[in-house]
Design a protein around this motif. Sequence first.
Motif, mmCIF file in Angstrom:
data_model
loop_
_atom_site.group_PDB
_atom_site.id
_atom_site.type_symbol
_atom_site.label_atom_id
_atom_site.label_comp_id
_atom_site.label_asym_id
_atom_site.label_seq_id
_atom_site.Cartn_x
_atom_site.Cartn_y
_atom_site.Cartn_z
ATOM 1 N N GLU A 86 -7.004 3.757 -4.406
ATOM 2 C CA GLU A 86 -7.911 3.939 -3.279
ATOM 3 C C GLU A 86 -8.439 5.371 -3.307
ATOM 4 O O GLU A 86 -7.665 6.322 -3.229
ATOM 5 N N ARG B 273 0.865 -1.180 0.000
ATOM 6 C CA ARG B 273 0.000 0.000 0.000
ATOM 7 C C ARG B 273 0.899 1.227 0.000
ATOM 8 O O ARG B 273 1.641 1.469 0.959
ATOM 9 N N ARG C 96 -12.184 1.195 -4.040
ATOM 10 C CA ARG C 96 -11.011 0.907 -4.848
ATOM 11 C C ARG C 96 -11.433 0.576 -6.266
ATOM 12 O O ARG C 96 -12.469 -0.058 -6.490
#
Length: 292
Positions: free
Chosen positions: A130, A64, A139
């Motif tokens: 995101e 991420r 998402r």
Amino acid sequence: MKFSIATSVAEALEALSRGARPVAGGTDLVVGARGGKAPLPDEVVAIDRLSELAGIESSEDGHRIGSLVSHATLMDHDTIATELTALADASALVGSPSTRNVGTLGGNVMNGSPAMDTGAPLVVLGASVELTSADGVRRTAVADLWVGPGQTSARADELCTALVIPARPANAGSAYVRLEYRRAMEIAVVGAAAAVELDDVGSIAEIAVALTAVAPTIVSVDGLDGLIGRPIDDELLGEVSERAAATASPISDLRASDTYRRHCVGVMARRAVEAATKRAEGETIAVPVNRS
């Protein structure tokens, strides 16, 4: 023009709800305004101080990357350079050192340019974006985010908060290459990214190729499933090159003709697959491929 500084994501979202445009590095917004591409918005909210959007988190499931992570950070980050190498390749080619230190991945993605360097790597690596709003978080695949030059499917009240990329297997490699006329401050004339996964005998188990600056958006090369199970040789690389050229729908402008772009993108696709394969085999190729 009204200007504010957000001290939290909630504050940024509140500003977006009243029509403000978020800005972090400002490398696209300011340059576009100076060049007459688009006027400055009536209201801007600075999000560059939101530290919660500036981190990189990795787990067994994937990575991420906060939307405020800079290109300079990505190109030098050990995990990104090792596991998501195509993204490191691309980040190392963005603009100048000052642009790479100020410009952010989220800004690059949301600007929606078909010539962005990070776009094709994100596509072949299966990234999703995101998007956060007052209604919650959703998402979407990056390939579905871009709907035209400079246009995205994100709503005006949505803020890009992160890019999420699934984990890659050990026998996988990726690479991004582009045609360059000079070694700095260049916008991609054409570019290509490839992600390759090998099976136990060194043949292709998975392959993805995406192209830069040859269509209204970053575009994936279709019809590569037939390459699975085959060894990486000149015949296969030739097919990749032909399919990339056939996928492209380039325009002619001051930087290159459509014919030249169509030819060169086939060459770039071949080189990207070659480099990705060598990395999958364990060979070290320095970031970026263009300079190695």
